[in-house]
Scaffold this motif. Sequence first.
Motif, short mmCIF file in Angstrom:
data_model
loop_
_atom_site.label_atom_id
_atom_site.label_comp_id
_atom_site.label_asym_id
_atom_site.label_seq_id
_atom_site.Cartn_x
_atom_site.Cartn_y
_atom_site.Cartn_z
N VAL A 61 0.85 -1.20 0.00
CA VAL A 61 0.00 0.00 0.00
C VAL A 61 0.88 1.24 0.00
CG1 VAL A 61 -1.62 1.29 1.43
CG2 VAL A 61 -1.97 -1.12 1.05
N ARG A 91 1.83 2.03 -3.42
CA ARG A 91 0.78 2.75 -4.13
C ARG A 91 0.71 4.19 -3.65
NH1 ARG A 91 -0.84 3.73 -8.36
NH2 ARG A 91 -0.88 1.53 -8.81
N PRO A 118 -0.72 8.32 -8.98
CA PRO A 118 -0.67 9.55 -9.76
C PRO A 118 -1.51 10.66 -9.15
CG PRO A 118 -1.87 7.86 -10.93
CD PRO A 118 -1.27 7.21 -9.77
N THR A 119 -2.75 10.31 -8.75
CA THR A 119 -3.63 11.40 -8.31
C THR A 119 -3.58 11.52 -6.79
OG1 THR A 119 -5.44 9.90 -8.03
CG2 THR A 119 -5.20 10.87 -10.20
N TYR A 125 -6.10 11.42 -4.88
CA TYR A 125 -7.07 10.55 -4.20
C TYR A 125 -6.51 9.15 -4.05
CZ TYR A 125 -9.83 14.58 -5.32
OH TYR A 125 -10.28 15.86 -5.43
N ASP A 126 -5.56 8.75 -4.97
CA ASP A 126 -4.89 7.47 -4.73
C ASP A 126 -4.15 7.51 -3.41
OD1 ASP A 126 -5.49 6.06 -7.12
OD2 ASP A 126 -4.25 7.50 -8.18
N VAL A 153 -4.70 9.43 -0.80
CA VAL A 153 -5.58 9.46 0.37
C VAL A 153 -6.13 8.05 0.62
CG1 VAL A 153 -7.78 10.34 1.19
CG2 VAL A 153 -6.20 11.85 0.03
N LEU A 154 -6.47 7.37 -0.47
CA LEU A 154 -7.00 6.01 -0.32
C LEU A 154 -5.93 5.10 0.28
CD1 LEU A 154 -9.48 4.26 -1.23
CD2 LEU A 154 -8.04 3.57 -3.13
N ASN A 198 -5.53 5.84 3.94
CA ASN A 198 -6.63 5.27 4.73
C ASN A 198 -6.43 3.77 4.92
OD1 ASN A 198 -9.12 4.95 5.99
ND2 ASN A 198 -10.11 4.48 4.04
N SER A 199 -6.06 3.08 3.83
CA SER A 199 -5.86 1.64 3.94
C SER A 199 -4.67 1.33 4.84
CB SER A 199 -5.62 1.07 2.54
OG SER A 199 -5.50 -0.30 2.60
N PHE A 255 -9.93 7.33 10.68
CA PHE A 255 -11.12 7.70 9.93
C PHE A 255 -11.28 9.23 9.89
CE2 PHE A 255 -15.13 7.63 8.15
CZ PHE A 255 -16.02 8.36 8.91
N THR A 297 -8.76 10.88 7.52
CA THR A 297 -9.09 10.77 6.09
C THR A 297 -10.15 11.79 5.71
OG1 THR A 297 -8.65 8.42 6.31
CG2 THR A 297 -9.81 9.12 4.35
N ILE A 298 -11.19 11.89 6.55
CA ILE A 298 -12.26 12.83 6.21
C ILE A 298 -11.73 14.26 6.25
CG2 ILE A 298 -14.54 13.65 6.90
CD1 ILE A 298 -14.59 10.83 5.88
N LEU A 336 -9.82 15.04 3.11
CA LEU A 336 -10.71 15.23 1.96
C LEU A 336 -11.39 16.58 2.04
CD1 LEU A 336 -12.23 11.67 1.67
CD2 LEU A 336 -10.57 12.76 0.17
N ALA A 395 -4.24 -5.56 -0.74
CA ALA A 395 -3.14 -4.60 -0.94
C ALA A 395 -2.57 -4.75 -2.34
CB ALA A 395 -2.05 -4.86 0.10
N ILE A 416 -4.82 -2.95 -4.62
CA ILE A 416 -4.63 -1.49 -4.57
C ILE A 416 -3.44 -1.10 -5.42
CG2 ILE A 416 -3.86 0.36 -3.06
CD1 ILE A 416 -5.63 -0.62 -0.93
N LEU A 417 -2.42 -1.96 -5.43
CA LEU A 417 -1.20 -1.59 -6.14
C LEU A 417 -1.36 -1.76 -7.64
CD1 LEU A 417 1.74 -0.73 -5.74
CD2 LEU A 417 2.37 -3.12 -5.65
N PHE A 446 -8.16 4.59 -10.60
CA PHE A 446 -8.45 4.92 -9.20
C PHE A 446 -9.71 4.22 -8.73
CE2 PHE A 446 -8.93 7.06 -5.35
CZ PHE A 446 -10.23 7.54 -5.28
N ARG A 484 -9.33 0.76 -7.82
CA ARG A 484 -8.56 0.55 -6.58
C ARG A 484 -9.43 0.70 -5.34
NH1 ARG A 484 -4.61 4.47 -8.90
NH2 ARG A 484 -3.55 3.23 -10.46
N THR A 523 -9.93 -5.08 1.63
CA THR A 523 -9.02 -5.31 2.77
C THR A 523 -9.61 -4.74 4.04
OG1 THR A 523 -7.94 -3.21 2.34
CG2 THR A 523 -7.02 -5.14 1.29
N ASP A 524 -10.17 -3.51 3.94
CA ASP A 524 -10.61 -2.86 5.18
C ASP A 524 -11.66 -3.69 5.88
OD1 ASP A 524 -8.91 -0.94 4.67
OD2 ASP A 524 -10.36 0.57 4.02
N ALA A 552 -15.58 5.90 4.80
CA ALA A 552 -14.35 6.57 4.37
C ALA A 552 -14.11 6.31 2.89
CB ALA A 552 -13.18 6.05 5.20
N VAL A 609 -13.90 9.15 -0.11
CA VAL A 609 -12.79 9.33 -1.05
C VAL A 609 -13.33 9.30 -2.47
CG1 VAL A 609 -10.62 8.36 -1.85
CG2 VAL A 609 -11.16 8.31 0.56
N ALA A 645 -15.25 12.51 -3.22
CA ALA A 645 -14.34 13.65 -3.39
C ALA A 645 -13.63 13.55 -4.74
CB ALA A 645 -13.31 13.65 -2.26
#
Lengths: 95, 121
Positions: A17, A20, A25-26, A28-29, A31-32, A35-36, A69, A72-73, A76, B26, B29-30, B35, B38, B45-46, B84, B88, B91
């Motif tokens: 993770v 990643r 690239p972005t 939001y990736d 942030v995701l 979070n993970s 949690f 993350t919020i 965002l 994971a 995700i990779l 996006f 993913r 996983t969560d 969550a 994401v 957003a």
Amino acid sequence: MMFVVASIAVLVSMALVLARAILGPTLYDRVLAGNSFGTKTVLLLGLMGYVTGRPDFLDIALLYALINFTGTIAILKFFRYRTMAGSMDDMRGQS
Amino acid sequence: MSWDVISDYIAWGFFIIGALFVIVGALGILRFPDFYTRIHASGLTDTLGAEFILIGMAIQAPSWLIAAKILMMMIFLLLTSPVATHAVAHAAWVGGLNPLTGKDLTYDEVTPTEEEPEGRV
């Protein structure tokens, strides 16, 4: 012994993770991935609590689940409204 | 076969399944191309991976208090992870990130055959 195996698996997935999070690239990736990563930290804390035989780690893990949690919020919201200070009703002007 | 031995085996099973889900998630995700794909992997996983590992820990819990704490943790993770992940995704959507649709998702260019002259679209 089984806790060590599970924590190794969680550490491996954390590395994936993290890759990643770096490559993403972005925004939001990232942030995701963050979070993970936080959820996996909760698991690792719980497992370390069992490995070291200290039950109070589970309280830390529960707390970290809450904070992750909220974090993350918050991230965002910041990237959504460009500010953390404003309340919701004066955000209505911005799209 | 006292309860300790049985609980060890059950916990081993839960840990292995949970670890499998966590690593697969994971990896997803990779390696997923886009996006929005993913997000699906991170949801896996969560919720599922974390739940199985926490169930394994709850089985091994020495006292009821610790099992109750793990139960609280499970309930909380079950409630907040989807929220969550949705936050994401929302957003990203509002932020103007468009999903990768159409041909870009197929990595391997299928060589055109008789019945598919222009290859698989």
